[in-house]
Write a protein that holds these residues in place. Structure first.
Motif, PDB file in Angstrom:
ATOM      1  N   VAL A  61    -112.830   5.749-112.956  1.00 40.93           N
ATOM      2  CA  VAL A  61    -114.092   4.984-112.116  1.00 40.93           C
ATOM      3  C   VAL A  61    -115.416   5.488-112.350  1.00 40.93           C
ATOM      4  O   VAL A  61    -115.927   6.657-112.121  1.00 40.93           O
ATOM      5  CB  VAL A  61    -113.596   5.142-110.585  1.00 40.93           C
ATOM      6  CG1 VAL A  61    -114.430   4.319-109.638  1.00 40.93           C
ATOM      7  CG2 VAL A  61    -112.032   4.971-110.394  1.00 40.93           C
ATOM      8  N   LEU A  62    -116.287   4.561-112.780  1.00 36.43           N
ATOM      9  CA  LEU A  62    -117.333   4.834-113.466  1.00 36.43           C
ATOM     10  C   LEU A  62    -118.463   3.610-113.163  1.00 36.43           C
ATOM     11  O   LEU A  62    -117.986   2.671-112.753  1.00 36.43           O
ATOM     12  CB  LEU A  62    -117.395   4.765-114.974  1.00 36.43           C
ATOM     13  CG  LEU A  62    -116.347   5.796-115.763  1.00 36.43           C
ATOM     14  CD1 LEU A  62    -116.352   5.453-117.041  1.00 36.43           C
ATOM     15  CD2 LEU A  62    -116.785   7.450-115.302  1.00 36.43           C
ATOM     16  N   ASP A  63    -119.870   3.999-113.345  1.00 36.57           N
ATOM     17  CA  ASP A  63    -120.837   2.902-113.310  1.00 36.57           C
ATOM     18  C   ASP A  63    -120.791   2.341-114.378  1.00 36.57           C
ATOM     19  O   ASP A  63    -120.240   2.587-115.573  1.00 36.57           O
ATOM     20  CB  ASP A  63    -121.975   3.624-112.822  1.00 36.57           C
ATOM     21  CG  ASP A  63    -122.772   4.309-113.796  1.00 36.57           C
ATOM     22  OD1 ASP A  63    -122.868   3.720-114.925  1.00 36.57           O
ATOM     23  OD2 ASP A  63    -122.933   5.656-113.645  1.00 36.57           O
ATOM     24  N   PRO A  64    -120.955   1.034-114.525  1.00 40.34           N
ATOM     25  CA  PRO A  64    -121.044   0.249-115.776  1.00 40.34           C
ATOM     26  C   PRO A  64    -121.686   0.870-117.168  1.00 40.34           C
ATOM     27  O   PRO A  64    -121.017   0.569-117.994  1.00 40.34           O
ATOM     28  CB  PRO A  64    -121.796  -1.074-115.228  1.00 40.34           C
ATOM     29  CG  PRO A  64    -121.582  -1.426-113.843  1.00 40.34           C
ATOM     30  CD  PRO A  64    -121.736   0.131-113.198  1.00 40.34           C
ATOM     31  N   ALA A  65    -122.759   1.292-116.816  1.00 39.93           N
ATOM     32  CA  ALA A  65    -123.287   2.033-117.911  1.00 39.93           C
ATOM     33  C   ALA A  65    -122.616   3.058-118.573  1.00 39.93           C
ATOM     34  O   ALA A  65    -122.566   3.192-119.700  1.00 39.93           O
ATOM     35  CB  ALA A  65    -124.742   2.464-117.744  1.00 39.93           C
ATOM     36  N   GLU A  66    -122.111   4.051-117.858  1.00 38.65           N
ATOM     37  CA  GLU A  66    -121.306   4.958-118.219  1.00 38.65           C
ATOM     38  C   GLU A  66    -120.127   4.488-118.783  1.00 38.65           C
ATOM     39  O   GLU A  66    -119.361   5.141-119.842  1.00 38.65           O
ATOM     40  CB  GLU A  66    -121.087   6.036-117.064  1.00 38.65           C
ATOM     41  CG  GLU A  66    -120.532   7.439-117.568  1.00 38.65           C
ATOM     42  CD  GLU A  66    -120.087   8.364-116.405  1.00 38.65           C
ATOM     43  OE1 GLU A  66    -119.564   9.335-116.832  1.00 38.65           O
ATOM     44  OE2 GLU A  66    -120.382   7.862-115.004  1.00 38.65           O
TER      45      GLU A  66
ATOM     46  N   GLU B 144    -119.748 -10.272-115.918  1.00 40.82           N
ATOM     47  CA  GLU B 144    -119.723 -10.458-114.529  1.00 40.82           C
ATOM     48  C   GLU B 144    -119.571  -8.898-113.905  1.00 40.82           C
ATOM     49  O   GLU B 144    -119.550  -8.722-112.643  1.00 40.82           O
ATOM     50  CB  GLU B 144    -118.583 -11.250-114.154  1.00 40.82           C
ATOM     51  CG  GLU B 144    -117.257 -10.761-114.384  1.00 40.82           C
ATOM     52  CD  GLU B 144    -116.722 -11.337-115.712  1.00 40.82           C
ATOM     53  OE1 GLU B 144    -115.439 -11.406-116.116  1.00 40.82           O
ATOM     54  OE2 GLU B 144    -117.618 -11.647-116.636  1.00 40.82           O
ATOM     55  N   LEU B 145    -119.260  -7.849-114.610  1.00 39.45           N
ATOM     56  CA  LEU B 145    -119.155  -6.614-114.003  1.00 39.45           C
ATOM     57  C   LEU B 145    -120.249  -5.679-114.161  1.00 39.45           C
ATOM     58  O   LEU B 145    -120.480  -4.447-113.521  1.00 39.45           O
ATOM     59  CB  LEU B 145    -117.979  -5.735-115.056  1.00 39.45           C
ATOM     60  CG  LEU B 145    -116.763  -6.404-115.021  1.00 39.45           C
ATOM     61  CD1 LEU B 145    -115.647  -5.278-115.706  1.00 39.45           C
ATOM     62  CD2 LEU B 145    -116.067  -6.492-113.466  1.00 39.45           C
ATOM     63  N   LEU B 146    -121.305  -6.000-114.900  1.00 39.94           N
ATOM     64  CA  LEU B 146    -122.616  -5.511-115.087  1.00 39.94           C
ATOM     65  C   LEU B 146    -123.494  -4.681-113.647  1.00 39.94           C
ATOM     66  O   LEU B 146    -124.181  -3.917-113.901  1.00 39.94           O
ATOM     67  CB  LEU B 146    -123.369  -5.981-116.042  1.00 39.94           C
ATOM     68  CG  LEU B 146    -122.786  -6.047-117.703  1.00 39.94           C
ATOM     69  CD1 LEU B 146    -123.827  -6.609-118.471  1.00 39.94           C
ATOM     70  CD2 LEU B 146    -122.125  -4.909-118.145  1.00 39.94           C
TER      71      LEU B 146
ATOM     72  N   TYR C  38    -111.842  -3.580-113.190  1.00 39.88           N
ATOM     73  CA  TYR C  38    -111.815  -4.142-112.077  1.00 39.88           C
ATOM     74  C   TYR C  38    -113.267  -3.629-111.396  1.00 39.88           C
ATOM     75  O   TYR C  38    -113.628  -2.364-111.384  1.00 39.88           O
ATOM     76  CB  TYR C  38    -110.756  -3.573-111.071  1.00 39.88           C
ATOM     77  CG  TYR C  38    -109.645  -4.594-111.563  1.00 39.88           C
ATOM     78  CD1 TYR C  38    -109.040  -5.790-111.346  1.00 39.88           C
ATOM     79  CD2 TYR C  38    -108.618  -3.995-112.347  1.00 39.88           C
ATOM     80  CE1 TYR C  38    -108.119  -6.490-111.717  1.00 39.88           C
ATOM     81  CE2 TYR C  38    -107.658  -4.616-112.805  1.00 39.88           C
ATOM     82  CZ  TYR C  38    -107.375  -5.876-112.524  1.00 39.88           C
ATOM     83  OH  TYR C  38    -106.382  -6.578-112.846  1.00 39.88           O
ATOM     84  N   ALA C  39    -113.996  -4.632-110.704  1.00 41.29           N
ATOM     85  CA  ALA C  39    -115.480  -4.414-110.267  1.00 41.29           C
ATOM     86  C   ALA C  39    -115.239  -3.745-108.571  1.00 41.29           C
ATOM     87  O   ALA C  39    -114.196  -3.998-108.074  1.00 41.29           O
ATOM     88  CB  ALA C  39    -116.191  -5.531-110.053  1.00 41.29           C
ATOM     89  N   ASP C  40    -116.118  -2.508-108.358  1.00 38.98           N
ATOM     90  CA  ASP C  40    -116.305  -2.057-106.989  1.00 38.98           C
ATOM     91  C   ASP C  40    -114.928  -1.552-106.575  1.00 38.98           C
ATOM     92  O   ASP C  40    -114.535  -1.225-105.634  1.00 38.98           O
ATOM     93  CB  ASP C  40    -116.805  -3.059-106.150  1.00 38.98           C
ATOM     94  CG  ASP C  40    -118.071  -3.723-106.346  1.00 38.98           C
ATOM     95  OD1 ASP C  40    -119.124  -2.728-106.709  1.00 38.98           O
ATOM     96  OD2 ASP C  40    -118.304  -4.866-106.302  1.00 38.98           O
ATOM     97  N   PHE C  41    -114.125  -0.963-107.827  1.00 34.38           N
ATOM     98  CA  PHE C  41    -112.859  -0.269-107.208  1.00 34.38           C
ATOM     99  C   PHE C  41    -113.219   1.035-106.559  1.00 34.38           C
ATOM    100  O   PHE C  41    -112.396   1.450-105.800  1.00 34.38           O
ATOM    101  CB  PHE C  41    -112.279   0.107-108.629  1.00 34.38           C
ATOM    102  CG  PHE C  41    -110.810   0.863-108.648  1.00 34.38           C
ATOM    103  CD1 PHE C  41    -109.742   0.317-108.458  1.00 34.38           C
ATOM    104  CD2 PHE C  41    -110.829   2.191-108.198  1.00 34.38           C
ATOM    105  CE1 PHE C  41    -108.589   0.664-108.309  1.00 34.38           C
ATOM    106  CE2 PHE C  41    -109.498   2.774-108.297  1.00 34.38           C
ATOM    107  CZ  PHE C  41    -108.328   1.974-108.175  1.00 34.38           C
ATOM    108  N   GLY C  42    -114.304   1.688-106.738  1.00 35.43           N
ATOM    109  CA  GLY C  42    -114.779   2.962-106.151  1.00 35.43           C
ATOM    110  C   GLY C  42    -114.906   2.750-104.680  1.00 35.43           C
ATOM    111  O   GLY C  42    -114.301   3.866-104.215  1.00 35.43           O
ATOM    112  N   ARG C  43    -115.364   1.673-104.326  1.00 31.59           N
ATOM    113  CA  ARG C  43    -115.339   1.437-102.837  1.00 31.59           C
ATOM    114  C   ARG C  43    -113.872   1.466-102.192  1.00 31.59           C
ATOM    115  O   ARG C  43    -113.745   1.988-100.937  1.00 31.59           O
ATOM    116  CB  ARG C  43    -115.972   0.279-102.628  1.00 31.59           C
ATOM    117  CG  ARG C  43    -116.091  -0.259-100.955  1.00 31.59           C
ATOM    118  CD  ARG C  43    -116.980  -1.568-100.611  1.00 31.59           C
ATOM    119  NE  ARG C  43    -117.996  -1.257-101.340  1.00 31.59           N
ATOM    120  CZ  ARG C  43    -118.712  -2.341-101.776  1.00 31.59           C
ATOM    121  NH1 ARG C  43    -118.294  -3.543-102.299  1.00 31.59           N
ATOM    122  NH2 ARG C  43    -120.196  -2.209-102.176  1.00 31.59           N
TER     123      ARG C  43
END
Length: 388
Positions: free
Chosen positions: A211-216, A260-262, A280-285
């Motif tokens: 689970v990372l931010d897009p850049a990482e 669409e994930l950026l 998958y986007a915003d999985f961290g939330r």
């Protein structure tokens, strides 16, 4: 063969009747929008797909309706023949040889050789020459034979177009790995390759879920693909390794996230045993929500989970992963989401997923990695040389 031609004409006339007119017109309009035009060949292909593969509201196909409703009823052998036509093979074929009434076609997609006839006779196959390529749809002549029949239009290409067609074939395979289903050996290789890729992912990261931010995520994926590349060229001489680098995507291309994930706050990169690498986007939330069910008071968190649950493109695997990471909290989260105080994941979870995500049930999973046959690999190498 002659009878198949008569019945195919009758079937197409049935499909073009008033009862299916609205749905067929919609399919033709969609094809025109997708292609930017609708010539005769595209119209024939669209109608053929509608007749044999389009699912009506009750889940049946037009050909199944025709067989059930035809009067007088068809003999059992002819019923079997028509219903066998639902087993469509779409492919890019190389002409390996010609016989008096058939063409021997090698499908670059599934790496299988088909003996193909036409109910239009020699005039349909007469334009083929050994070494040419053909884009076509074929169906079994009859389920009890190993002979095949052209269904719809034949589009021919000269031998020199092989490398470009190979690139299209490889792209098609990457999007539709289920096309390998006819070739057990290719399917077995695909699962082996996927298992090896997952083992490499776990070797690099120590887990199969990040689970990372897009850049990482882009940086870490590049690290993973570099590891995979170094393994693949180990032992190769410098010239062979350089040639291999020319024919495939770059590390940056392999590591790029879908656009669409950026803008997402976080991205889950999951290397699943069955589904391969997926994002998958915003999985961290959601992970935070399942870690601390008190966050159900945050409407943003519940809205995110509701979107995951209702979006048919989100695999049930992702919901299961959230539960597996925080098994003791799943009941509280879903009770708040569904407003059902008696809900328990152990009893009700799979039924919930099956009801909300029907598309993911009722069929065998397909590997996300697709091997290519020897001939397709040769053509891809030629395409790489010509394209540089």
């Amino acid at each position: 063969m002659a009878r198949s031609g008569d019945l195919k004409s009758e079937l197409v006339a049935f499909a073009q009747g008033p009862r299916f007119a609205r749905r067929l017109d919609a399919q033709l309009d969609e094809a025109a929008d997708r292609l930017g035009f609708l010539d005769e060949a595209a119209a024939i292909e669209t109608i053929d797909h509608f007749v044999l593969q389009y699912r009506l509201a009750d889940g049946s196909t037009v050909v199944e309706r025709f067989v059930a409703q035809r009067r007088p009823p068809l003999p059992e052998d002819e019923r079997a023949m028509l219903l066998g036509w639902c087993d469509v093979v779409e492919g890019v074929f190389e002409v390996q040889g010609l016989e008096r009434d058939a063409a021997i076609l090698h499908n670059l997609l599934d790496d299988i050789v088909y003996r193909v006839h036409s109910n239009l006779g020699q005039r349909a196959l007469g334009k083929l020459r050994k070494g040419m390529f053909v884009a076509a749809r074929i169906v079994p002549v009859h389920p009890d034979t190993d002979a095949w029949l052209v269904s719809g239009n034949l589009t021919t290409y000269p031998p020199g177009d092989g490398p470009e067609l190979a690139r299209v074939a490889a792209q098609t395979l990457s999007v539709n790995p289920q096309l390998l289903r006819r070739n057990p050996e290719m399917l077995r290789r695909a699962w082996e390759m996927q298992a090896e890729a997952r083992a490499d992912f776990i070797e690099v990261f120590g887990t199969d879920l990040l689970v990372l931010d897009p850049a990482e995520a882009h940086v870490r994926l590049r690290e993973y693909h570099r590891h995979r590349w170094d393994k693949s060229v180990a032992g190769l001489d410098e010239e062979t390794a350089a040639q291999a680098a020319k024919t495939g995507p770059s590390l940056d291309e392999l590591s790029s996230l879908p656009e669409e994930l950026l803008a997402a706050d976080t991205v889950a990169v999951i290397c699943d045993e069955a589904e391969g690498i997926c994002y998958y986007a915003d999985f961290g939330r959601l992970d935070a929500l399942f870690a601390d069910p008190r966050l159900v008071r945050d409407r943003t968190c519940l809205a995110q989970l509701r979107e995951y649950l209702n979006d048919d493109s989100v695999s049930p695997m992702v919901i299961r992963r959230l539960v597996q990471r925080h098994p003791g909290n799943a009941d509280a989260v879903f009770r708040a989401l569904l407003r059902k105080p008696a809900f328990t994941w152990e009893r009700d979870g799979e039924e919930l997923l099956c009801r909300r995500k029907k598309r993911h049930y009722g069929h065998e999973p397909s590997p996300s990695i697709t091997p290519v046959g020897t001939r397709l690999a040769e053509l891809l190498r030629a395409e790489g040389r010509h394209g540089r």
